[in-house]
Design an enzyme around this catalytic site. Structure first.
Site, PDB file in Angstrom:
ATOM      1  N   ALA A  76      38.337  84.377  -2.183  1.00  0.00           N
ATOM      2  CA  ALA A  76      38.207  83.425  -1.073  1.00  0.00           C
ATOM      3  C   ALA A  76      39.581  82.862  -0.739  1.00  0.00           C
ATOM      4  O   ALA A  76      40.283  82.374  -1.617  1.00  0.00           O
ATOM      5  CB  ALA A  76      37.250  82.296  -1.443  1.00  0.00           C
ATOM      6  N   HIS A  89      31.825  79.467   3.218  1.00  0.00           N
ATOM      7  CA  HIS A  89      31.615  80.404   4.323  1.00  0.00           C
ATOM      8  C   HIS A  89      31.240  81.771   3.768  1.00  0.00           C
ATOM      9  O   HIS A  89      31.475  82.061   2.600  1.00  0.00           O
ATOM     10  CB  HIS A  89      32.887  80.530   5.171  1.00  0.00           C
ATOM     11  CG  HIS A  89      34.027  81.204   4.468  1.00  0.00           C
ATOM     12  ND1 HIS A  89      34.766  80.589   3.479  1.00  0.00           N
ATOM     13  CD2 HIS A  89      34.555  82.463   4.583  1.00  0.00           C
ATOM     14  CE1 HIS A  89      35.690  81.416   3.026  1.00  0.00           C
ATOM     15  NE2 HIS A  89      35.586  82.569   3.676  1.00  0.00           N
TER      16      HIS A  89
END
Lengths: 331, 331
Positions: A159, A165
């Site tokens: 990430a 998300h």
């Protein structure tokens, strides 16, 4: 004695290594430095992302303004581009095509500190409904053949933004690993007249040693041939080839078990970095009927090294039966 | 525009991503903390490893004492065990067998500070000869079907000991990724009556854009469908299915190009963590004749995340033509 186990779907072998057996406390947690600084995914910063593709706005606020509970935007640095025709060409013995496809980001919450494991259940349900909405829309694009939904949580799981998300990539070809699974499921069906995933579900609900948790419509298991410590799959009990083929009420059930499973993982492994993917049937073709969509959640606790890259063969130091027991018993 | 490229051997697609194009200076080098402390692989500590299987001792010193240039010992925490019979059994729809196999460590040098890129050429040749000696010996074990030689260099490539070493795992089955490559090579041969690797070599020597360096008998290339930035393959120009099938003088040539390639990688990427594997034909079967052994070197510069795990599909931000140019031009 270590054990070699074979995945019944696509025949991949793993080594369940007892010499190196590792319990939750043996894994060094990721150094959790907050990435910090300005966050382009937070509410109020809508102008710092490409214009939204869809957004859930309960109070009808205008696009690309605050007041949303979820937004889907194009990835600012897309791996594939949506514009153009699909050109296939050769170069001597090599084959290539231009990189047509979609690469979207699902911003799961307007609040920076929330994760899928800590947000209200309704929020998790919205995330799953957004996946479905995008899948249904992208199916209409004749150039595309497959959609992969995936999530990278934590720096060492890849990430680059901290804000919760997930991502969606739509591809002009069916990727190898999914094609192999679909192929394996088809062969099994041709031989047994049954879905291999349905058979797995039946055996896991009966044996219970690898069962983590279940609700009315889903179960969460540590798969028999887990590649990684605490690898976890979530499957619908009823046979649905595609993630977007389910009746609407089922997404609430899916959200419930996903949230429950991630909460357990957080407790047992102290908020580990993880990846998840949704494996769903491809857009078309009768072979996809034998498929059975599912989540694969892979905590990132060990380093994948030369042996795994060289062979596609994994060494897993935590037997899935032990992992399931930790996950089942945690409060 | 990003490009999708297909590996001609086993049909794996990769995305060569131009939006995210990355040059050597864009990769954050690994934090290089010395692991430090006591080293069981150093000369003088022979009693801290299991007894040696073979060792190269030019002055004829006794086993498990100082005076060696290379030792091969069993792994202290083996993923597989060498003792026992191979029992295959089922459990409902699942298949398993006991973990029979060999897991050995090649201690490449008595000196802690030396690496394959910095040791004298003769040392690298000894390492390759040790791989060959162990392969030839293990081929006699009827329970085993495949040997993988691999190396993890640097903490983030999975090395748990700093002292230069590689590993060898002998397996009772041919691992999937190798089986796919052998299968692909066989299909290509059946169609064209030519070896796919020989065809790759021919095209790369002609086009030169992905060629890094060559000597009389080997070449080093950035493969057309590289999965990782600066992925590098070394292949023998003559068709040898197995690593241990070559005439003895060729190992010196192999050592020369491996050393040269790793030196270049060190310069361009500042001593990156990396994995390498030797892909060689399996022990038997006519299909292995179509195979062509090679090294695959994979610097660990990017994080493999959900998308790659979910699809077996890689996003590579450095076009191999650019990587080859950096590697070719460095002094």
């Amino acid at each position: 004695m270590p054990e070699l186990r074979k995945d019944p779907i696509h025949g991949r072998w793993v080594i369940i290594s007892t010499e190196r057996s590792r319990r939750p406390s043996d894994f060094t947690p990721e150094e959790r430095k907050p990435i910090g600084g300005f966050c382009p995914l937070c509410e109020g910063n809508e102008d710092r992302t490409p214009p939204e593709i869809i957004a859930y706005r309960e109070n009808g606020t205008p696009p690309n303004s605050p007041g949303w509970t979820l937004r889907v935007v194009p990835n600012k640095f897309p791996a594939l581009r949506i514009e153009g025709d699909l050109n296939r060409e050769g170069d001597g013995i090599y084959d290539k095509m231009n990189g047509i496809g979609a690469h979207e980001v699902v911003i799961e919450t307007p609040r920076h500190a929330e994760t899928l494991a800590t947000m209200p259940l309704k929020g998790v349900e919205y995330v799953l409904l957004a996946y479905r909405d995008r899948m249904i829309d992208l199916r209409n694009d004749q150039r595309l053949r497959y959609i992969l939904v995936f999530k990278n949580h934590g720096v060492s799981a890849g990430a680059s933004l901290e804000h919760s998300h997930s991502q969606l990539i739509a591809l002009p070809i069916v990727p190898r690993r999914v094609a192999e699974e679909m192929d394996g499921a088809k062969k099994y069906f041709n031989y047994k007249d049954r879905c291999v995933f349905c058979d797995i579900i039946r055996q896991e609900l009966q044996q219970k040693s690898r069962l983590i948790v279940e609700n009315k419509s889903f179960l969460s298991i540590a798969p028999f041939a887990s590649r990684f410590p605490f690898e976890t799959w979530i499957l619908p009990k009823t046979h649905y080839p595609g993630f977007d083929h389910m009746e609407s009420p089922l997404y609430e059930q899916a959200a419930q078990i996903l949230s429950d499973t991630l909460k357990r993982m957080n407790r047992v492994l102290d908020d580990p970095p993880y990846n998840y993917v949704i494996h769903t049937s491809s857009f078309s073709g009768p072979e996809s009927e034998h498929y059975h969509w599912h989540f694969e959640i892979m905590p990132k606790l060990t380093k994948v090294a030369g042996f795994e890259w060289g062979t596609g063969f994994y060494i897993n130091p935590t037997p899935p039966e032990e992992a399931a027991e930790y996950m089942r018993e945690v409060k």
